[in-house]
Design a protein around this motif. Structure first.
Motif, PDB file in Angstrom:
ATOM      1  N   VAL A   1       0.840  -1.198   0.000  1.00 31.59           N
ATOM      2  CA  VAL A   1       0.000   0.000   0.000  1.00 31.59           C
ATOM      3  C   VAL A   1       0.873   1.244   0.000  1.00 31.59           C
ATOM      4  CG1 VAL A   1      -1.754   1.302   1.268  1.00 31.59           C
ATOM      5  CG2 VAL A   1      -1.866  -1.199   1.170  1.00 31.59           C
ATOM      6  N   GLY A   2       0.547   2.197  -0.872  1.00 29.51           N
ATOM      7  CA  GLY A   2       1.213   3.490  -0.879  1.00 29.51           C
ATOM      8  C   GLY A   2       0.487   4.468   0.029  1.00 29.51           C
ATOM      9  N   GLY A   3       1.211   5.410   0.585  1.00 26.14           N
ATOM     10  CA  GLY A   3       0.608   6.417   1.444  1.00 26.14           C
ATOM     11  C   GLY A   3       0.253   5.915   2.819  1.00 26.14           C
ATOM     12  N   LEU A   4       0.802   4.775   3.207  1.00 21.16           N
ATOM     13  CA  LEU A   4       0.415   4.174   4.480  1.00 21.16           C
ATOM     14  C   LEU A   4       0.876   4.998   5.672  1.00 21.16           C
ATOM     15  CD1 LEU A   4      -1.048   1.647   5.507  1.00 21.16           C
ATOM     16  CD2 LEU A   4       1.163   0.485   5.585  1.00 21.16           C
ATOM     17  N   ASP A   5       2.002   5.684   5.525  1.00 20.12           N
ATOM     18  CA  ASP A   5       2.523   6.458   6.659  1.00 20.12           C
ATOM     19  C   ASP A   5       1.552   7.533   7.120  1.00 20.12           C
ATOM     20  OD1 ASP A   5       4.791   4.962   6.650  1.00 20.12           O
ATOM     21  OD2 ASP A   5       6.014   6.419   5.565  1.00 20.12           O
ATOM     22  N   ALA A   6       0.736   8.045   6.199  1.00 23.76           N
ATOM     23  CA  ALA A   6      -0.182   9.123   6.559  1.00 23.76           C
ATOM     24  C   ALA A   6      -1.229   8.670   7.567  1.00 23.76           C
ATOM     25  CB  ALA A   6      -0.875   9.652   5.308  1.00 23.76           C
ATOM     26  N   PHE A   7      -1.492   7.372   7.668  1.00 22.51           N
ATOM     27  CA  PHE A   7      -2.484   6.868   8.617  1.00 22.51           C
ATOM     28  C   PHE A   7      -1.958   6.854  10.044  1.00 22.51           C
ATOM     29  CE2 PHE A   7      -4.368   5.461   4.748  1.00 22.51           C
ATOM     30  CZ  PHE A   7      -5.722   5.348   5.005  1.00 22.51           C
ATOM     31  N   ARG A   8      -0.670   6.957  10.211  1.00 25.58           N
ATOM     32  CA  ARG A   8      -0.091   6.785  11.540  1.00 25.58           C
ATOM     33  C   ARG A   8      -0.138   8.042  12.387  1.00 25.58           C
ATOM     34  NH1 ARG A   8       4.462   3.727   8.382  1.00 25.58           N
ATOM     35  NH2 ARG A   8       3.632   1.595   8.408  1.00 25.58           N
ATOM     36  N   ALA A   9      -0.315   9.196  11.754  1.00 23.19           N
ATOM     37  CA  ALA A   9      -0.332  10.461  12.520  1.00 23.19           C
ATOM     38  C   ALA A   9      -1.228  11.446  11.790  1.00 23.19           C
ATOM     39  CB  ALA A   9       1.074  11.007  12.678  1.00 23.19           C
ATOM     40  N   VAL A  10      -2.542  11.267  11.922  1.00 22.78           N
ATOM     41  CA  VAL A  10      -3.515  12.119  11.243  1.00 22.78           C
ATOM     42  C   VAL A  10      -3.815  13.341  12.107  1.00 22.78           C
ATOM     43  CG1 VAL A  10      -5.887  12.271  10.399  1.00 22.78           C
ATOM     44  CG2 VAL A  10      -4.549  10.203   9.980  1.00 22.78           C
ATOM     45  N   ASP A  11      -3.746  14.511  11.484  1.00 25.42           N
ATOM     46  CA  ASP A  11      -4.128  15.760  12.150  1.00 25.42           C
ATOM     47  C   ASP A  11      -5.244  16.394  11.318  1.00 25.42           C
ATOM     48  OD1 ASP A  11      -4.434  18.140  13.432  1.00 25.42           O
ATOM     49  OD2 ASP A  11      -2.425  18.906  13.008  1.00 25.42           O
ATOM     50  N   PRO A  12      -6.505  16.115  11.637  1.00 26.75           N
ATOM     51  CA  PRO A  12      -7.609  16.602  10.805  1.00 26.75           C
ATOM     52  C   PRO A  12      -7.619  18.109  10.622  1.00 26.75           C
ATOM     53  CG  PRO A  12      -8.381  14.962  12.373  1.00 26.75           C
ATOM     54  CD  PRO A  12      -6.987  15.307  12.771  1.00 26.75           C
ATOM     55  N   ASP A  13      -7.207  18.859  11.638  1.00 27.24           N
ATOM     56  CA  ASP A  13      -7.264  20.311  11.542  1.00 27.24           C
ATOM     57  C   ASP A  13      -6.154  20.903  10.679  1.00 27.24           C
ATOM     58  OD1 ASP A  13      -9.519  20.483  13.099  1.00 27.24           O
ATOM     59  OD2 ASP A  13      -8.387  20.534  14.970  1.00 27.24           O
ATOM     60  N   ALA A  14      -5.191  20.079  10.256  1.00 31.25           N
ATOM     61  CA  ALA A  14      -4.110  20.581   9.402  1.00 31.25           C
ATOM     62  C   ALA A  14      -4.557  20.740   7.960  1.00 31.25           C
ATOM     63  CB  ALA A  14      -2.908  19.653   9.480  1.00 31.25           C
ATOM     64  N   GLY A  15      -5.710  20.177   7.618  1.00 31.83           N
ATOM     65  CA  GLY A  15      -6.227  20.351   6.269  1.00 31.83           C
ATOM     66  C   GLY A  15      -5.807  19.286   5.287  1.00 31.83           C
ATOM     67  N   VAL A  16      -5.062  18.260   5.729  1.00 31.85           N
ATOM     68  CA  VAL A  16      -4.632  17.175   4.850  1.00 31.85           C
ATOM     69  C   VAL A  16      -5.008  15.855   5.504  1.00 31.85           C
ATOM     70  CG1 VAL A  16      -2.691  16.082   3.676  1.00 31.85           C
ATOM     71  CG2 VAL A  16      -2.709  18.557   3.991  1.00 31.85           C
ATOM     72  N   LEU A  17      -5.646  14.975   4.739  1.00 28.90           N
ATOM     73  CA  LEU A  17      -6.060  13.675   5.237  1.00 28.90           C
ATOM     74  C   LEU A  17      -5.611  12.585   4.256  1.00 28.90           C
ATOM     75  CD1 LEU A  17      -9.743  14.420   6.372  1.00 28.90           C
ATOM     76  CD2 LEU A  17      -7.769  14.025   7.863  1.00 28.90           C
ATOM     77  N   PRO A  18      -5.435  11.354   4.723  1.00 31.09           N
ATOM     78  CA  PRO A  18      -5.117  10.253   3.812  1.00 31.09           C
ATOM     79  C   PRO A  18      -6.380   9.791   3.077  1.00 31.09           C
ATOM     80  CG  PRO A  18      -5.207   9.440   6.058  1.00 31.09           C
ATOM     81  CD  PRO A  18      -5.378  10.931   6.146  1.00 31.09           C
ATOM     82  N   GLY A  19      -6.909  10.671   2.241  1.00 35.24           N
ATOM     83  CA  GLY A  19      -8.191  10.417   1.586  1.00 35.24           C
ATOM     84  C   GLY A  19      -8.114   9.482   0.402  1.00 35.24           C
ATOM     85  N   MET A  20      -6.937   8.958   0.127  1.00 40.45           N
ATOM     86  CA  MET A  20      -6.819   8.013  -0.968  1.00 40.45           C
ATOM     87  C   MET A  20      -5.734   7.003  -0.643  1.00 40.45           C
ATOM     88  SD  MET A  20      -6.603   8.823  -4.993  1.00 40.45           S
ATOM     89  CE  MET A  20      -7.288   7.600  -6.091  1.00 40.45           C
ATOM     90  N   ILE A  21      -5.995   5.749  -0.986  1.00 38.41           N
ATOM     91  CA  ILE A  21      -4.962   4.725  -0.860  1.00 38.41           C
ATOM     92  C   ILE A  21      -4.819   4.032  -2.205  1.00 38.41           C
ATOM     93  CG2 ILE A  21      -5.467   4.375   1.587  1.00 38.41           C
ATOM     94  CD1 ILE A  21      -6.544   1.560   0.634  1.00 38.41           C
ATOM     95  N   TRP A  22      -3.661   3.464  -2.427  1.00 35.96           N
ATOM     96  CA  TRP A  22      -3.385   2.758  -3.672  1.00 35.96           C
ATOM     97  C   TRP A  22      -2.314   1.710  -3.391  1.00 35.96           C
ATOM     98  CZ3 TRP A  22      -2.059   7.611  -2.263  1.00 35.96           C
ATOM     99  CH2 TRP A  22      -0.705   7.898  -2.149  1.00 35.96           C
ATOM    100  N   GLY A  23      -2.220   0.735  -4.272  1.00 35.68           N
ATOM    101  CA  GLY A  23      -1.211  -0.293  -4.076  1.00 35.68           C
ATOM    102  C   GLY A  23      -1.392  -1.447  -5.030  1.00 35.68           C
ATOM    103  N   THR A  24      -0.748  -2.552  -4.697  1.00 36.86           N
ATOM    104  CA  THR A  24      -0.825  -3.760  -5.517  1.00 36.86           C
ATOM    105  C   THR A  24      -1.142  -4.952  -4.626  1.00 36.86           C
ATOM    106  OG1 THR A  24       1.555  -4.167  -5.295  1.00 36.86           O
ATOM    107  CG2 THR A  24       0.833  -2.874  -7.204  1.00 36.86           C
ATOM    108  N   VAL A  25      -1.715  -5.983  -5.234  1.00 37.80           N
ATOM    109  CA  VAL A  25      -2.011  -7.231  -4.527  1.00 37.80           C
ATOM    110  C   VAL A  25      -1.281  -8.365  -5.233  1.00 37.80           C
ATOM    111  CG1 VAL A  25      -4.236  -6.424  -3.688  1.00 37.80           C
ATOM    112  CG2 VAL A  25      -4.104  -7.600  -5.888  1.00 37.80           C
TER     113      VAL A  25
END
Length: 688
Positions: A596-620
């Motif tokens: 999964v790409g972008g996985l690090d963003a799930f570990r420290a979410v700050d909703p008030d910062a204006g950026v969220l991990p709103g999309m995930i992508w990867g391979t199986v």
């Protein structure tokens, strides 16, 4: 022995003193002539590999310079860098090799020449053969080696190369004097004649032009604006005249916007610049109105009528960086999936370092109040300018929303995603449409901000307010985009656009289904502002009788009208949410793994910062069948169910938009992936 090389006069002495003696011999006699020949050969090949393709693309892309607000000096400096620096760099490398002696100098020259021929072969091969990637690279290297050998054997080939050294100056001349970008560098004139007043009442005019917004994206199943999904567009429709049968003129902004602001159909492939379009909205209104204009990829308002604001996109550094990226695409042995127009991204107020608009304390949407920093910078500037004035004022903004690149959730939170996602094929078209609709949800928020600001300033009742879009875009499988195929197969998505016109004092909404084409926009606005246009237009004011002919035209290319037919389009069938979306899930039997790409963003979410991990992508894993459903869960709730698509160069991939930001919490968040079986059973994937 290479053509033009001097005949050695014995062996050079060894050591530092010997090198100096060898160089004196080298530069004496025929040395200068030989080096001149080599430099001409390098100049010719660098011109074909770098200068010509870059200046050709940039010459056909005046919007690139207009978007980055490049002035004449910056453009000329960029042209000089493109035409001179690569040649000097390669030539200097060859000259320095002369320090090692004649044989090394000849060898290095042949090597450089062969590599340049190989680079040229890559470009030619990509346009004339189906080869891509490593096979094309191998063939190109073979061609380069053959070219180097041929150059050493045949004098005629070297002479032809030297003659071709006239290419770079010729390419620069074509860029400056024969390309659509030429008038941006060397403008002629400063706009056309101003309009004349036809009355005493000239109301404030507020025009908001959106980009790449199909009418069908706003509609519900009853043919009205979907008030649940887009409440502010619905509010606007209820307070204005909605011209439901409105169509744009072209799917390309450099043609569509000038047609809207001149009242004339496109006739020439010209830059959207006041040199080419001296008679336009801004010149017509400039005699009576103060003009506050925020353009994006056009420069129709001449300096005599308005000053273009300086933006953070401006500067030679940005131009060089973007041109470097373009060079990588031009010389790569594979096709780029990146749309160049996706680099035209609205910078946020936070990125631009300007104050955001006033917060909206009564807005109930999740964290919207704290996300004003995500407002586009030019939109914030536009809002700040919506104030009453003693003189009639034209407020104009062309906003690149909800145009791709798609980066916003409906709440206004931003998310990151790879740039090279395809927009075609199973799964990808649906993902593109979902991202478009999410960004349209955020655009709806901006419409609400505009209406609130107008009401707070007292301009709403007295102003003429126009909200529309220059063109739409197709999300029909097989014809996604705005090209000719999309226009023919999905004109309802590409041509029909929303158009709302609120006249001064208008209190209630109405629907007008006349045959409106966007060349009607300027004559309508001029009539409402009591201004007579001093030139002939192709459009028809809404104050005149409607067209009796139901036919419409659309332009993929100037002077080549394409007839399109049909009336107000119907909304596409709404997507039925998957039965699992919104359900709670827990641990399940494992059945493989996913990267999964972008996985690090799930570990420290700050909703008030204006950026969220709103999309995930990867391979199986490769053994997962095409089309297998993949459930994506955030903190134990299924947020999306997407298909695993057929393998491509990126692997057996998947991607999912997580549009509901209420699923996220501050701090660490859990992401789980499940393969969905034919029944209700789920098989969990381990994530890396």
């Amino acid at each position: 022995m290479a053509t033009g090389d001097p005949v050695p006069q014995g062996s050079a002495p060894t050591g530092t003193t010997g090198q100096r003696v060898g160089l004196r011999r080298w530069w004496g006699g025929d040395g200068w002539r030989a080096e001149g020949h080599r430099l001409l050969e390098i100049t010719a090949l660098v011109g074909l590999v770098i200068t010509q393709p870059l200046l050709d693309i940039l010459g056909r892309s005046p919007d690139f310079f207009l978007f980055h607000r490049a002035d004449r000096g910056e453009i000329l400096l960029l042209v000089a860098l493109v035409a001179v620096v690569p040649t000097v760099a390669v030539g200097l490398l060859g000259l320095l090799s002369g320090l090692a002696g004649t044989a090394t100098r000849r060898l290095i020259h042949s090597l450089l020449l062969g590599l340049l021929v190989a680079a040229l072969a890559v470009q030619v091969g990509r346009h004339t053969t189906p080869l891509r990637g490593v096979p094309l690279l191998l063939v190109a290297l073979a061609v380069g080696a053959a070219g180097a050998v041929a150059h050493r054997r045949w004098t005629a080939l070297a002479r032809v190369l030297r003659l071709a050294a006239v290419g770079p100056p010729l390419f620069v001349g074509l860029f400056l004097f024969a390309s659509p970008t030429g008038p941006v560098v060397l403008p002629v004139g400063d706009g056309g004649a101003a309009g004349t007043a036809t009355g005493n009442r000239h109301p404030p005019v507020v025009m908001l032009i959106l980009d790449e917004l199909p009418l069908v994206s706003l509609l519900d199943t009853d043919g009205g604006v979907d008030a649940n999904r887009f409440p502010h567009f619905a509010e606007l429709a209820a307070a204005s005249t909605w011209y439901r049968n409105a169509t744009g003129v072209s799917g390309w902004t450099p043609y569509a916007l000038p047609a809207m602001l001149t009242g004339r159909y496109p006739t020439e492939p010209s830059a959207p610049h006041y040199s080419h379009y001296p008679d336009n909205l801004f010149t017509a209104f400039g005699g009576l109105y103060d003009i506050r204009a925020e353009e994006s990829i056009t420069r129709l308002c001449p300096p005599s009528r308005c000053e273009q604001p300086v933006t953070p996109e401006q500067g030679i550094g940005v131009l060089v960086r973007e041109t470097g990226g373009l060079l990588r695409q031009v010389t790569a042995p594979y096709d780029s999936r990146i749309d160049p127009e996706d680099s035209y991204r609205e910078r946020t107020a936070e990125e631009a370092g300007i104050d955001a608009a006033e917060p909206v304390p009564t807005d109930p949407k999740f964290r919207w109040d704290s996300l004003n920093v995500n407002q586009p910078a030019r939109f914030t500037s536009f809002l700040n300018g919506l104030t009453p004035s003693s003189r009639p004022t034209l407020h104009f903004l062309h906003l690149l929303m909800p145009h791709s690149p798609w980066a916003f959730l409906p709440s206004g939170a931003r998310y990151e995603a790879p740039e090279d996602f395809p927009n075609e094929g199973d799964g990808w078209v649906d993902l593109a449409r979902a991202r478009h609709l999410a960004q349209l949800g955020y655009t709806d928020r901006l419409i609400g901000e505009t209406m609130r600001t107008l009401r707070a300033s007292g301009l709403w009742d007295e102003a003429l307010v126009v909200v529309t879009a220059d063109h739409g875009v197709s999300f029909t499988k097989g014809v996604q985009g705005r090209g000719e195929d999309a226009i023919r197969a999905a004109a309802d998505e590409v041509a029909w656009v929303p158009l709302f016109v609120k006249t001064p004092g208008q209190r209630s909404g109405q629907v007008d289904d006349r045959n409106w084409e966007h060349v009607d926009l300027l004559p309508t606005v001029a009539d409402e502002a009591a201004i007579r246009l001093p030139w002939r237009v192709d459009g028809r004011s809404a104050r005149q009788a409607p067209r009796t002919d139901a036919g419409k035209v659309f332009y993929d290319r100037p002077s080549q009208p394409m007839p399109i037919s049909g009336g107000v389009p119907a909304a596409p069938a709404p997507a039925v949410p998957h039965r699992l979306v919104g359900t709670a899930v827990g641990p399940a039997p494992t059945a493989g793994s996913a990267r999964v790409g972008g996985l690090d963003a799930f570990r420290a979410v700050d909703p008030d910062a204006g950026v969220l991990p709103g999309m995930i992508w990867g391979t199986v894993d490769d053994d997962v069948a095409d089309g297998t459903e993949l459930a994506v869960a955030v903190n134990g709730t299924v947020a999306a169910v997407v298909p695993v698509v057929a393998p491509d160069p990126g692997g057996r991939r998947f991607a999912a938009l997580l549009a509901d930001d209420r699923l996220f919490q501050a701090g660490a968040n859990r992401l789980d992936l499940y393969l969905v079986g034919d029944g209700s059973g789920l098989r969990q994937l381990s994530i890396s």
